[in-house]
Design a protein around this motif. Structure first.
Motif, PDB file in Angstrom:
ATOM      1  N   HIS A  59       0.850  -1.187   0.000  1.00 47.20           N
ATOM      2  CA  HIS A  59       0.000   0.000   0.000  1.00 47.20           C
ATOM      3  C   HIS A  59       0.890   1.242   0.000  1.00 47.20           C
ATOM      4  CE1 HIS A  59      -1.994   3.216   2.482  1.00 47.20           C
ATOM      5  NE2 HIS A  59      -2.880   3.063   1.525  1.00 47.20           N
ATOM      6  N   VAL A  60       0.602   2.171  -0.897  1.00 54.26           N
ATOM      7  CA  VAL A  60       1.328   3.444  -0.874  1.00 54.26           C
ATOM      8  C   VAL A  60       0.355   4.607  -1.056  1.00 54.26           C
ATOM      9  CG1 VAL A  60       3.506   2.524  -1.795  1.00 54.26           C
ATOM     10  CG2 VAL A  60       1.832   3.492  -3.365  1.00 54.26           C
ATOM     11  N   LYS A  61       0.779   5.733  -0.521  1.00 53.76           N
ATOM     12  CA  LYS A  61       0.048   6.981  -0.758  1.00 53.76           C
ATOM     13  C   LYS A  61       1.023   7.923  -1.473  1.00 53.76           C
ATOM     14  CE  LYS A  61      -2.843   8.723   2.482  1.00 53.76           C
ATOM     15  NZ  LYS A  61      -3.250   9.541   3.677  1.00 53.76           N
ATOM     16  N   VAL A  62       0.533   8.560  -2.529  1.00 57.60           N
ATOM     17  CA  VAL A  62       1.384   9.400  -3.379  1.00 57.60           C
ATOM     18  C   VAL A  62       0.801  10.802  -3.452  1.00 57.60           C
ATOM     19  CG1 VAL A  62       2.109   9.750  -5.794  1.00 57.60           C
ATOM     20  CG2 VAL A  62       2.227   7.475  -4.776  1.00 57.60           C
ATOM     21  N   ARG A  63       1.665  11.781  -3.331  1.00 60.19           N
ATOM     22  CA  ARG A  63       1.263  13.170  -3.562  1.00 60.19           C
ATOM     23  C   ARG A  63       1.821  13.584  -4.918  1.00 60.19           C
ATOM     24  NH1 ARG A  63       3.377  16.427   1.099  1.00 60.19           N
ATOM     25  NH2 ARG A  63       1.576  15.639   2.224  1.00 60.19           N
ATOM     26  N   ALA A  64       1.007  14.298  -5.688  1.00 62.97           N
ATOM     27  CA  ALA A  64       1.438  14.694  -7.037  1.00 62.97           C
ATOM     28  C   ALA A  64       0.639  15.915  -7.467  1.00 62.97           C
ATOM     29  CB  ALA A  64       1.188  13.543  -8.017  1.00 62.97           C
ATOM     30  N   LEU A  65       0.855  16.336  -8.699  1.00 60.24           N
ATOM     31  CA  LEU A  65       0.019  17.364  -9.322  1.00 60.24           C
ATOM     32  C   LEU A  65      -0.716  16.703 -10.482  1.00 60.24           C
ATOM     33  CD1 LEU A  65       2.681  20.232  -9.555  1.00 60.24           C
ATOM     34  CD2 LEU A  65       0.878  19.979  -7.818  1.00 60.24           C
ATOM     35  N   ASN A  66      -1.930  17.176 -10.763  1.00 60.82           N
ATOM     36  CA  ASN A  66      -2.626  16.676 -11.943  1.00 60.82           C
ATOM     37  C   ASN A  66      -2.277  17.561 -13.154  1.00 60.82           C
ATOM     38  OD1 ASN A  66      -4.175  18.997 -11.765  1.00 60.82           O
ATOM     39  ND2 ASN A  66      -6.004  17.969 -10.975  1.00 60.82           N
ATOM     40  N   GLU A  67      -2.945  17.310 -14.282  1.00 58.59           N
ATOM     41  CA  GLU A  67      -2.598  18.044 -15.505  1.00 58.59           C
ATOM     42  C   GLU A  67      -2.922  19.534 -15.428  1.00 58.59           C
ATOM     43  OE1 GLU A  67      -3.305  15.696 -19.393  1.00 58.59           O
ATOM     44  OE2 GLU A  67      -4.582  14.780 -17.859  1.00 58.59           O
ATOM     45  N   GLN A  68      -3.726  19.910 -14.437  1.00 61.65           N
ATOM     46  CA  GLN A  68      -4.000  21.348 -14.229  1.00 61.65           C
ATOM     47  C   GLN A  68      -3.055  21.938 -13.180  1.00 61.65           C
ATOM     48  OE1 GLN A  68      -6.851  19.009 -14.353  1.00 61.65           O
ATOM     49  NE2 GLN A  68      -6.704  19.537 -16.519  1.00 61.65           N
ATOM     50  N   GLU A 105      -2.827  21.021 -10.160  1.00 57.83           N
ATOM     51  CA  GLU A 105      -3.475  21.056  -8.849  1.00 57.83           C
ATOM     52  C   GLU A 105      -2.965  19.884  -8.020  1.00 57.83           C
ATOM     53  OE1 GLU A 105      -7.723  22.568 -10.802  1.00 57.83           O
ATOM     54  OE2 GLU A 105      -7.333  20.439 -10.421  1.00 57.83           O
ATOM     55  N   PRO A 106      -2.743  20.119  -6.709  1.00 53.96           N
ATOM     56  CA  PRO A 106      -2.255  19.015  -5.875  1.00 53.96           C
ATOM     57  C   PRO A 106      -3.302  17.913  -5.715  1.00 53.96           C
ATOM     58  CG  PRO A 106      -2.483  21.051  -4.581  1.00 53.96           C
ATOM     59  CD  PRO A 106      -2.851  21.383  -5.984  1.00 53.96           C
ATOM     60  N   ILE A 107      -2.871  16.674  -5.830  1.00 52.83           N
ATOM     61  CA  ILE A 107      -3.764  15.529  -5.636  1.00 52.83           C
ATOM     62  C   ILE A 107      -3.042  14.481  -4.795  1.00 52.83           C
ATOM     63  CG2 ILE A 107      -5.144  15.777  -7.752  1.00 52.83           C
ATOM     64  CD1 ILE A 107      -3.318  13.594  -9.004  1.00 52.83           C
ATOM     65  N   GLU A 108      -3.827  13.579  -4.209  1.00 57.39           N
ATOM     66  CA  GLU A 108      -3.248  12.418  -3.537  1.00 57.39           C
ATOM     67  C   GLU A 108      -3.889  11.173  -4.116  1.00 57.39           C
ATOM     68  OE1 GLU A 108      -1.958  14.152   0.835  1.00 57.39           O
ATOM     69  OE2 GLU A 108      -3.377  12.478   0.742  1.00 57.39           O
ATOM     70  N   VAL A 109      -3.059  10.158  -4.324  1.00 59.98           N
ATOM     71  CA  VAL A 109      -3.533   8.888  -4.868  1.00 59.98           C
ATOM     72  C   VAL A 109      -3.078   7.788  -3.927  1.00 59.98           C
ATOM     73  CG1 VAL A 109      -3.335   7.265  -6.791  1.00 59.98           C
ATOM     74  CG2 VAL A 109      -3.344   9.712  -7.240  1.00 59.98           C
ATOM     75  N   GLU A 110      -4.002   6.871  -3.622  1.00 62.34           N
ATOM     76  CA  GLU A 110      -3.633   5.723  -2.802  1.00 62.34           C
ATOM     77  C   GLU A 110      -3.777   4.471  -3.632  1.00 62.34           C
ATOM     78  OE1 GLU A 110      -4.635   5.151   1.614  1.00 62.34           O
ATOM     79  OE2 GLU A 110      -5.970   6.757   0.917  1.00 62.34           O
ATOM     80  N   GLY A 111      -2.885   3.530  -3.450  1.00 65.70           N
ATOM     81  CA  GLY A 111      -2.994   2.287  -4.205  1.00 65.70           C
ATOM     82  C   GLY A 111      -2.567   1.090  -3.391  1.00 65.70           C
ATOM     83  N   GLU A 112      -3.183  -0.043  -3.693  1.00 74.53           N
ATOM     84  CA  GLU A 112      -2.807  -1.326  -3.093  1.00 74.53           C
ATOM     85  C   GLU A 112      -2.438  -2.285  -4.209  1.00 74.53           C
ATOM     86  OE1 GLU A 112      -6.090  -2.697  -0.720  1.00 74.53           O
ATOM     87  OE2 GLU A 112      -5.395  -1.534   1.008  1.00 74.53           O
ATOM     88  N   GLU A 113      -1.707  -3.327  -3.829  1.00 70.34           N
ATOM     89  CA  GLU A 113      -1.370  -4.425  -4.736  1.00 70.34           C
ATOM     90  C   GLU A 113      -0.778  -3.919  -6.047  1.00 70.34           C
ATOM     91  OE1 GLU A 113      -4.852  -6.968  -4.655  1.00 70.34           O
ATOM     92  OE2 GLU A 113      -4.660  -7.191  -2.496  1.00 70.34           O
ATOM     93  N   LEU A 114      -1.409  -4.238  -7.203  1.00 66.61           N
ATOM     94  CA  LEU A 114      -0.789  -3.886  -8.487  1.00 66.61           C
ATOM     95  C   LEU A 114      -0.596  -2.373  -8.637  1.00 66.61           C
ATOM     96  CD1 LEU A 114       0.325  -4.655 -11.256  1.00 66.61           C
ATOM     97  CD2 LEU A 114      -2.026  -4.685 -12.130  1.00 66.61           C
TER      98      LEU A 114
END
Ligand code: NI
Length: 163
Positions: free
Chosen positions: A104-113, A115-124
């Motif tokens: 499991h990871v949580k990622v901070r990034a910017l989207n194409e605009q 704007e700050p976003i956070e994405v969480e993902g598990e497994e693949l």
């Protein structure tokens, strides 16, 4: 949009550190569109800009075929758990290797605009996020493989054998 050539292991650009993106220019938009098209055309679940020869901190990921993520300047801010599985890379065609990753990871990034976003993902998705972000620092998964790289054709044979 256009399909771009995917750089393969041995190309020195894959070992360079990519630059932080500070603005989205028309050129950056073309790059992102081309990365998306190139990833889908190659049947990949992720692609990082250096893989198409551009040292910018941009990745595209789609682990299901209908959940496209475009991440600019992505950083892992949390990770936990553990998974072990076979991993491949469009820059290392036809091969896979066993790699241990957080589950499991949580990622901070910017989207194409931008704007700050956070994405969480598990497994693949967690695996893909780690893998693609490492490309931005010049690292390939082969550095982390336990044991040897295997040919995908052999891997498919052994999976069939298990059934
Ligand atoms: Ni890769």
């Amino acid at each position: 949009m256009a399909i771009r050539q995917i750089r393969e292991m041995g190309d020195p650009i894959l070992n360079k550190v990519s630059k932080v993106v500070t603005e989205i220019t028309p050129r950056t938009k073309f790059l992102i569109d081309d990365m998306i098209e190139t990833m889908y055309e190659a049947d990949g679940v992720g692609l990082a800009a250096p893989q198409v020869g551009v040292l910018k901190r941009i990745v595209v990921i789609d682990t299901t075929g209908e959940d496209l993520l475009v991440l600019i300047n992505p950083e892992i801010i949390e990770s936990d758990g553990e998974q072990e599985g076979y991993e491949g890379c469009l820059s290392v065609p036809g091969k896979s290797g066993l790699v241990r990753r957080p589950n499991h990871v949580k990622v901070r990034a910017l989207n194409e605009q931008m704007e700050p976003i956070e994405v969480e993902g598990e497994e693949l998705l967690a695996r893909a996020l780690c893998h693609e972000i490492e490309h931005l620092d010049g690292h390939l998964y082969v550095e982390k493989v336990e044991g040897d790289l295997v040919d995908n054709s052999e891997l498919m044979k052994s999976e069939e054998g298990e059934e």
